[in-house]
Design a protein around this motif. Structure first.
Motif, short mmCIF file in Angstrom:
data_model
loop_
_atom_site.label_atom_id
_atom_site.label_comp_id
_atom_site.label_asym_id
_atom_site.label_seq_id
_atom_site.Cartn_x
_atom_site.Cartn_y
_atom_site.Cartn_z
N ILE A 1 6.22 5.28 7.62
CA ILE A 1 6.67 6.53 7.02
C ILE A 1 7.96 6.32 6.25
O ILE A 1 8.89 5.66 6.71
CB ILE A 1 6.86 7.61 8.11
N VAL A 2 8.01 6.88 5.04
CA VAL A 2 9.20 6.83 4.19
C VAL A 2 9.71 8.26 4.04
O VAL A 2 8.98 9.15 3.61
CB VAL A 2 8.87 6.23 2.81
N SER B 1 13.67 8.37 -3.01
CA SER B 1 14.34 7.29 -3.73
C SER B 1 13.94 5.91 -3.20
O SER B 1 14.06 4.91 -3.91
CB SER B 1 15.86 7.46 -3.64
N GLU B 2 13.45 5.84 -1.96
CA GLU B 2 12.99 4.56 -1.39
C GLU B 2 11.54 4.27 -1.78
O GLU B 2 11.07 3.15 -1.61
CB GLU B 2 13.12 4.60 0.13
N LEU C 1 3.62 20.10 3.52
CA LEU C 1 4.73 19.15 3.49
C LEU C 1 4.28 17.88 2.77
O LEU C 1 3.10 17.60 2.65
CB LEU C 1 5.18 18.81 4.91
N ARG C 2 5.25 17.12 2.30
CA ARG C 2 4.96 15.84 1.66
C ARG C 2 5.09 14.72 2.68
O ARG C 2 6.05 14.67 3.45
CB ARG C 2 5.96 15.59 0.52
N LYS D 1 0.85 -1.18 0.00
CA LYS D 1 0.00 0.00 0.00
C LYS D 1 0.89 1.23 0.00
O LYS D 1 1.68 1.45 0.92
CB LYS D 1 -0.92 0.01 1.22
N LEU D 2 0.78 2.02 -1.06
CA LEU D 2 1.57 3.24 -1.20
C LEU D 2 0.67 4.44 -0.93
O LEU D 2 -0.41 4.55 -1.51
CB LEU D 2 2.14 3.33 -2.62
N GLU D 3 1.12 5.35 -0.08
CA GLU D 3 0.31 6.52 0.28
C GLU D 3 1.12 7.80 0.10
O GLU D 3 2.28 7.87 0.48
CB GLU D 3 -0.16 6.42 1.73
#
Length: 361
Positions: free
Chosen positions: A99-100, A104-105, A90-91, A82-84
């Motif tokens: 949390i990423v 680049s990850e 802010l991003r 699941k990508l959010e």
């Protein structure tokens, strides 16, 4: 491939939740209803960039302070993630609720390639568009390149801000330069290598499609004239006083150029509109072919086709579909439901004023 997509306050979509076919999906609807916006959301989920604009603010629904995209991505049943993405002041990035911090990850979880009528600008537009095209191509394959690009861009922004001040502090200017020199060296080497790979792939495509000898060349012009960190440092030392007068950094990856030649003719200056459009389509196919060199990438690849097949003749269409059918999943946009042979097994969706309905899946 994308199994599910949720968007909130993205472009003209207030809130929408969708499930997609594993292979071929067709988005239909009149112009201005949101077909390209949906493709843009998918592309952004893969690359954290738009294929239409460099301004994130343009993607926020009018009157909204932020947008949110959630995507459930699957790799042939082997894993689901699941990508959010949430973009406000802010991003915020998450993978499986974690949390990423680094872009680049995030980006290699879904590999998106978009075909758009605006791609012609890669050939006949300004140098910034060509650099952006090359940067996106390399970033999908190399997280280290994207990291170098981001670090260089941040240092460049800070150095230029200082250069525009009334009396720039030389010591602070010098403090930015080692990082910029190191990252510029990395960026230029990657760009040179990818230019050679892209040229060879283009020559294969043109030979295969044209069925005769066609001379195509890409010439990478490194504006700094160097690939060495030490030589970059020497150039900073040499150009610093001039940069203070110019109030900007006058060399580096941000001023590089890529020249495309067809039969020894510089296309952006002497190519016809038809030639530039054809070569831009071939460049995008070459990008896709280079991406699909591994089985892992094939499963992650999502191709987005926004109104570029209408002007192709039957042989060109056959060749185009032969190339893109290797990808794990494809999305097309049309104003009406297509009836030709390529779309017999497609899932069809109707988009109207930011609302989406499944016609048949």
């Amino acid at each position: 491939m994308i199994k599910k997509l949720f968007m909130r306050d993205f472009r003209n979509f207030s809130e929408v939740s969708l499930s997609f076919s594993d292979k071929l999906n067709v988005l239909t609807g009149e112009n201005g209803q949101g077909k390209t916006n949906l493709l843009e959301a998918i592309f952004f989920t893969g690359m954290l960039r738009s294929f239409r604009t460099s301004r994130v603010a343009d993607m926020k629904k009018i009157g909204s302070q932020s947008f949110y995209i959630s995507c459930e991505a699957d790799s042939d049943g082997k894993w689901t993630k699941k990508l959010e993405i949430e973009y406000g002041e802010l991003r915020k990035l998450k993978i499986d609720s974690s949390i990423v911090k680094k872009a680049s990850e995030f980006i290699r979880n879904l590999m998106t390639v978009a075909f758009s009528p605006d791609d012609i600008a890669i050939v006949n537009g300004n140098s910034r568009i060509r650099r952006r095209f090359i940067d996106i191509c390399i970033s999908m394959e190399s997280p280290s390149y994207m990291s170098a690009l981001l670090e260089y861009s941040e240092a460049l922004l800070s150095r230029n801000r200082l250069l525009r001040s009334v009396s720039p502090d030389i010591k602070i200017l010098r403090a930015f330069e080692p990082v910029m020199a190191e990252k510029a060296s990395v960026i230029s080497k990657y760009r040179l290598d990818y230019s050679e790979l892209l040229k060879k792939e283009m020559q294969k495509i043109l030979c295969d499609y044209m069925r005769d000898e066609t001379d195509f060349d890409i010439r990478y012009r490194n504006s700094s004239g160097t690939f060495s960190k030490d030589e970059y440092m020497n150039k900073f030392e040499k150009e610093r006083n001039k940069d203070i007068l110019r109030k900007m950094t006058s060399f580096g990856p941000q001023t590089d150029e890529f020249d495309f030649f067809l039969n020894s003719k510089l296309l952006r200056c002497f190519g016809s509109t038809g030639q530039c459009r054809f070569i831009s389509l071939c460049l995008k196919m070459a990008e896709l072919n280079l991406l699909l060199k591994t089985e892992e990438n094939i499963k992650k690849a999502v191709v987005l086709v926004d109104d570029v097949t209408g002007e192709l003749d039957s042989r060109a269409r056959d060749y185009f579909f032969k190339v893109i059918n290797r990808a794990g999943q494809t999305f097309f946009t049309f104003t009406s439901v297509p009836t030709d042979k390529y779309f017999k097994e497609a899932s069809i969706y109707k988009i109207n004023s930011g609302r989406v309905a499944s016609l048949y899946v």
